[in-house]
Scaffold this motif. Structure first.
Motif, PDB file in Angstrom:
ATOM      1  N   ASP A   1      12.449   7.738   6.556  1.00 43.95           N
ATOM      2  CA  ASP A   1      13.297   6.624   6.138  1.00 43.95           C
ATOM      3  C   ASP A   1      13.056   6.507   4.636  1.00 43.95           C
ATOM      4  OD1 ASP A   1      14.917   4.434   6.039  1.00 43.95           O
ATOM      5  OD2 ASP A   1      13.643   3.142   7.248  1.00 43.95           O
ATOM      6  N   MET A   2      14.078   6.749   3.843  1.00 45.65           N
ATOM      7  CA  MET A   2      13.899   6.969   2.418  1.00 45.65           C
ATOM      8  C   MET A   2      14.649   5.962   1.555  1.00 45.65           C
ATOM      9  SD  MET A   2      14.703  10.572   0.420  1.00 45.65           S
ATOM     10  CE  MET A   2      15.900  10.956   1.652  1.00 45.65           C
ATOM     11  N   ALA A   3      13.948   5.458   0.543  1.00 52.18           N
ATOM     12  CA  ALA A   3      14.586   4.673  -0.511  1.00 52.18           C
ATOM     13  C   ALA A   3      14.654   5.573  -1.742  1.00 52.18           C
ATOM     14  CB  ALA A   3      13.769   3.422  -0.817  1.00 52.18           C
ATOM     15  N   VAL A   4      15.853   5.795  -2.248  1.00 48.93           N
ATOM     16  CA  VAL A   4      16.037   6.633  -3.431  1.00 48.93           C
ATOM     17  C   VAL A   4      16.287   5.718  -4.622  1.00 48.93           C
ATOM     18  CG1 VAL A   4      17.414   8.454  -4.499  1.00 48.93           C
ATOM     19  CG2 VAL A   4      16.979   8.502  -2.027  1.00 48.93           C
TER      20      VAL A   4
ATOM     21  N   PRO B   1       0.832  -1.209   0.000  1.00 46.79           N
ATOM     22  CA  PRO B   1       0.000   0.000   0.000  1.00 46.79           C
ATOM     23  C   PRO B   1       0.868   1.262   0.000  1.00 46.79           C
ATOM     24  CG  PRO B   1      -0.205  -1.206   2.085  1.00 46.79           C
ATOM     25  CD  PRO B   1       0.712  -1.984   1.217  1.00 46.79           C
ATOM     26  N   HIS B   2       0.452   2.244  -0.793  1.00 49.39           N
ATOM     27  CA  HIS B   2       1.214   3.486  -0.886  1.00 49.39           C
ATOM     28  C   HIS B   2       0.323   4.607  -1.401  1.00 49.39           C
ATOM     29  CE1 HIS B   2       1.442   1.754  -4.911  1.00 49.39           C
ATOM     30  NE2 HIS B   2       1.629   2.985  -5.359  1.00 49.39           N
TER      31      HIS B   2
ATOM     32  N   ASP C   1       3.853   5.147   7.851  1.00 51.00           N
ATOM     33  CA  ASP C   1       4.557   5.876   8.895  1.00 51.00           C
ATOM     34  C   ASP C   1       5.499   6.898   8.274  1.00 51.00           C
ATOM     35  OD1 ASP C   1       3.213   4.365  10.832  1.00 51.00           O
ATOM     36  OD2 ASP C   1       4.736   2.778  10.728  1.00 51.00           O
ATOM     37  N   MET C   2       6.779   6.739   8.485  1.00 49.31           N
ATOM     38  CA  MET C   2       7.768   7.704   7.989  1.00 49.31           C
ATOM     39  C   MET C   2       8.639   7.089   6.894  1.00 49.31           C
ATOM     40  SD  MET C   2       7.229  10.542   9.582  1.00 49.31           S
ATOM     41  CE  MET C   2       8.713  11.530   9.509  1.00 49.31           C
ATOM     42  N   CYS C   3       8.076   6.198   6.085  1.00 54.06           N
ATOM     43  CA  CYS C   3       8.814   5.546   5.001  1.00 54.06           C
ATOM     44  C   CYS C   3       8.346   6.097   3.657  1.00 54.06           C
ATOM     45  CB  CYS C   3       8.600   4.041   5.038  1.00 54.06           C
ATOM     46  SG  CYS C   3       9.258   3.264   6.513  1.00 54.06           S
TER      47      CYS C   3
ATOM     48  N   PRO D   1      12.885   0.284   2.695  1.00 54.35           N
ATOM     49  CA  PRO D   1      13.171   0.149   4.129  1.00 54.35           C
ATOM     50  C   PRO D   1      12.619  -1.176   4.657  1.00 54.35           C
ATOM     51  CG  PRO D   1      12.308   2.330   3.621  1.00 54.35           C
ATOM     52  CD  PRO D   1      12.174   1.513   2.374  1.00 54.35           C
ATOM     53  N   GLN D   2      13.323  -1.771   5.579  1.00 54.65           N
ATOM     54  CA  GLN D   2      12.994  -3.102   6.103  1.00 54.65           C
ATOM     55  C   GLN D   2      11.554  -3.209   6.590  1.00 54.65           C
ATOM     56  OE1 GLN D   2      15.194  -5.741   6.011  1.00 54.65           O
ATOM     57  NE2 GLN D   2      13.519  -7.031   6.699  1.00 54.65           N
TER      58      GLN D   2
END
Length: 159
Positions: A125-128, A71-72, A89-91, A152-153
């Protein structure tokens, strides 16, 4: 100029030459167009929904996340920023499209780098996902695997 390191001077010279070459080729292209026809050619039109996505990369990332049942939300406001993809959350996932990099370079622009710094400072917490890595992936399975490795995990689906 003399106080700069050689590596920095070389990089700035490459950027200047690339910008100059790009301006020359753009000027040549503009001379070939009709003055009456201001409409962009089909190849240059964005191939994504600008209301939902910031780039084709962003759209494709969202499609793959959906296929993974993750979900996003897209283009969510977070203070002064608009997040590309908010997971939970913060991802977040940041789609680093070509315009986030200097021309013919894998170096982030100062603006893109500052944006990422601000998002990290806000606690995300960021995935680039850089466009040049994403474009090398052959199919959706490779894209899913790449995303799983970079997410993120806490948002990775349970295996």
């Amino acid at each position: 100029w003399e106080s700069l390191e050689d590596e920095v001077r070389l990089f700035l010279q490459e950027v200047r030459h690339a910008a100059h070459d790009s301006t020359i080729s753009r000027d040549d292209d503009e001379d070939d167009e009709d003055d009456e026809d201001n409409e962009a050619p089909l190849a240059k039109r964005p191939n994504f929904d600008r209301k939902k996505f910031n780039s084709e990369l962003h759209q494709d990332l969202s499609r793959i996340l959906g296929s993974m049942s993750i979900p996003h939300q897209n283009k969510i406001a977070a203070g002064p920023m608009v997040l590309d993809i908010h997971l939970q959350d913060m991802c977040i996932v940041e789609a680093s499209a070509a315009w986030s990099y200097y021309l013919r370079s894998s170096h982030l622009t100062a603006l893109a780098r500052r944006r990422q710094e601000m998002l990290k400072a806000m606690g995300f917490d960021m995935a680039v996902i850089p466009y040049f890595h994403w474009e090398q992936l052959k199919d959706d399975d490779a894209k899913r695997e790449f995303l799983l490795e970079n997410l993120p995990q806490q948002v990775r689906p349970a295996s």
